[in-house]
Write a protein that holds these residues in place. Sequence first.
Motif, short mmCIF file in Angstrom:
data_model
loop_
_atom_site.label_atom_id
_atom_site.label_comp_id
_atom_site.label_asym_id
_atom_site.label_seq_id
_atom_site.Cartn_x
_atom_site.Cartn_y
_atom_site.Cartn_z
N ALA A 1 3.80 -2.85 -8.96
CA ALA A 1 4.60 -3.58 -7.98
C ALA A 1 3.96 -3.50 -6.60
CB ALA A 1 6.02 -3.03 -7.94
N GLY A 2 3.43 -2.33 -6.25
CA GLY A 2 2.73 -2.19 -4.98
C GLY A 2 1.49 -3.05 -4.94
N ALA A 3 0.77 -3.13 -6.05
CA ALA A 3 -0.41 -3.99 -6.11
C ALA A 3 -0.02 -5.45 -5.94
CB ALA A 3 -1.14 -3.78 -7.43
N ALA A 4 1.13 -5.84 -6.52
CA ALA A 4 1.60 -7.21 -6.38
C ALA A 4 1.93 -7.54 -4.93
CB ALA A 4 2.83 -7.44 -7.27
N LEU A 5 2.61 -6.63 -4.23
CA LEU A 5 2.91 -6.85 -2.82
C LEU A 5 1.63 -6.92 -1.99
CD1 LEU A 5 6.05 -4.61 -2.11
CD2 LEU A 5 5.93 -7.11 -2.11
N THR A 6 0.69 -6.03 -2.30
CA THR A 6 -0.59 -6.07 -1.59
C THR A 6 -1.28 -7.41 -1.80
OG1 THR A 6 -0.87 -3.67 -1.86
CG2 THR A 6 -2.84 -4.96 -1.36
N GLY A 7 -1.28 -7.88 -3.03
CA GLY A 7 -1.91 -9.16 -3.33
C GLY A 7 -1.23 -10.32 -2.63
N GLN B 1 0.83 -1.21 0.00
CA GLN B 1 0.00 0.00 0.00
C GLN B 1 0.86 1.27 0.00
OE1 GLN B 1 -3.93 0.17 0.41
NE2 GLN B 1 -3.08 -1.38 -0.96
N LEU B 2 1.92 1.25 0.78
CA LEU B 2 2.82 2.42 0.82
C LEU B 2 3.50 2.63 -0.52
CD1 LEU B 2 4.43 1.94 4.36
CD2 LEU B 2 2.69 3.62 3.68
N LEU B 3 3.82 1.54 -1.21
CA LEU B 3 4.46 1.66 -2.52
C LEU B 3 3.52 2.29 -3.53
CD1 LEU B 3 7.21 1.00 -3.76
CD2 LEU B 3 6.28 -1.21 -4.48
N ILE B 4 2.24 1.93 -3.52
CA ILE B 4 1.27 2.55 -4.42
C ILE B 4 1.11 4.04 -4.07
CG2 ILE B 4 -1.13 2.55 -5.20
CD1 ILE B 4 -1.25 -0.43 -4.57
N VAL C 1 -6.74 11.10 -4.95
CA VAL C 1 -6.96 9.65 -4.94
C VAL C 1 -5.76 8.89 -4.38
CG1 VAL C 1 -6.13 9.25 -7.31
CG2 VAL C 1 -7.87 7.76 -6.34
N GLY C 2 -4.56 9.43 -4.50
CA GLY C 2 -3.39 8.74 -3.98
C GLY C 2 -3.41 8.55 -2.47
N MET C 3 -4.08 9.46 -1.76
CA MET C 3 -4.08 9.40 -0.30
C MET C 3 -4.86 8.21 0.24
SD MET C 3 -2.20 11.63 1.11
CE MET C 3 -2.83 11.57 2.79
N VAL C 4 -5.75 7.64 -0.57
CA VAL C 4 -6.51 6.49 -0.07
C VAL C 4 -5.58 5.31 0.23
CG1 VAL C 4 -8.58 7.22 -1.31
CG2 VAL C 4 -7.07 5.52 -2.34
N TYR C 5 -4.42 5.26 -0.43
CA TYR C 5 -3.50 4.15 -0.22
C TYR C 5 -2.67 4.33 1.04
CZ TYR C 5 -5.19 2.87 -4.74
OH TYR C 5 -6.03 2.53 -5.77
N LEU C 6 -2.44 5.56 1.43
CA LEU C 6 -1.79 5.80 2.73
C LEU C 6 -2.76 5.41 3.85
CD1 LEU C 6 0.57 6.86 4.39
CD2 LEU C 6 -0.44 9.15 4.24
N ALA C 7 -4.03 5.78 3.69
CA ALA C 7 -5.04 5.37 4.67
C ALA C 7 -5.18 3.85 4.68
CB ALA C 7 -6.38 6.03 4.34
N GLY C 8 -5.11 3.23 3.51
CA GLY C 8 -5.18 1.78 3.42
C GLY C 8 -4.05 1.11 4.18
N ALA C 9 -2.85 1.65 4.06
CA ALA C 9 -1.71 1.09 4.78
C ALA C 9 -1.92 1.16 6.29
CB ALA C 9 -0.43 1.84 4.39
N ALA C 10 -2.47 2.28 6.76
CA ALA C 10 -2.70 2.45 8.20
C ALA C 10 -3.73 1.44 8.71
CB ALA C 10 -3.17 3.87 8.48
#
Length: 410
Positions: free
Chosen positions: A317-323, A303-306, A377-386
């Motif tokens: 690559a971030g999506a792959a790590l998330t998966g 999530q942080l990579l995205i 829209v990018g900030m949703v992935y920082l929130a996702g990581a948290a």
Amino acid sequence: MSSFRSPHSPHSAGAPAVAPPVNVFLRLLPLTLAVFTGFLTIGMPLSVLPLHLSQHLGMGALGVGALIGSQFGAALLSRAWAGALVDTRGAKRAVVSGLLIAAASGLAYLVSLAFGEGSAAIWTLLVGRLLLGCAESLVVTGSLGWGVGLVGPQNAGKVMAWIGIAMYGAYAAGAPAGVAVDTRWGFTGIAVATALIPLVALAIVAGLRATRPAAQRRTPFYKVLGAVWVPGLGLALSSVGFGVITTFGALLFNARGWGSAAVAFTAFGLSFIGARLFFGHLPDKLGGARVAQACVVVEVLGQLLIWGADSATVAAAGAALTGFGYSLAFPAFGVEAVRRAPPQARGVAMGAYVAFLDISLGLTGPVAGLIAGASGVGMVYLAGAAMVALSLAVALVLRRRPIQAASAQA
């Protein structure tokens, strides 16, 4: 292959001997193929529907998130019913019913096109998403209960692994297929495909042996919920990473001029499948909580990579790590849920457990839409990581809390 091993859990001492390990795969193969085929109905619109809503129907980020998330709300509300149907009427009936309803959702997509760009089109698409949520609830709960009935509860982790491979394999294959269909035939092609594909899955399961219902009477949903809510909370938190990719991946790529988001969905799906193939046996072998601790860390990194991505390649690559991380979170927390559930109510337990996924995805869409509207829209992935990071605390609680006797919770 390592995922075919079936080591005995320390909590299943004294259980009857099981069939040779390869039989787990062979017995689940038709069911796995049916779930994969049926879930293409969900996978194909992944990278198309958000853009259809925003570009053709004029919906904002909040509206897109809410409409996409409505599927998960419908799934949540139907989990108790789906679980009771599995336990009292049989898992096959639940799966067959779900596939028929999935076909009806595709017809709703098709009907929406007759209304052009007006509000009636949006309401009709909403009906389609609600039908799809009910269908997903029946297919997932039914296939999990069916799989456990076919190979035994000592292989519950493998059942979740293979059904998950089918589901997310459909996401990986469905996203680029959806883009191709949309490019050639537009959203009409997507609607027709999603109406016909579930009928193919129905043909696959038609001749598959049904398992006997586990109970003569329905177990109250709240009793089972009390047994599985802690691992369910872990599932809910770890599912946020998946939710922000499926709901806002297409909008992120479009906003940053990276082209189609299908590459991110495919990277997520392939990584998800790879983790299940090579490490899907670990929750049964090492214990779900222990595996969950490691996999959620990988998901947070993804999530942080995205969030910090400056190119489509980095985002993929971030999506792959998330998966990869999320791949094992579902069966890891799920093994803990099965071990805490009454044996005669495993269908309801599966419904209760997966309901936490619905809660997570249903809330993720509109909440992330608010974040995207306010901060990009990018900030949703920082929130996702948290949020995913919080599931690490749940895994620690599960490792320290002894498993209650299932019979005591019946």
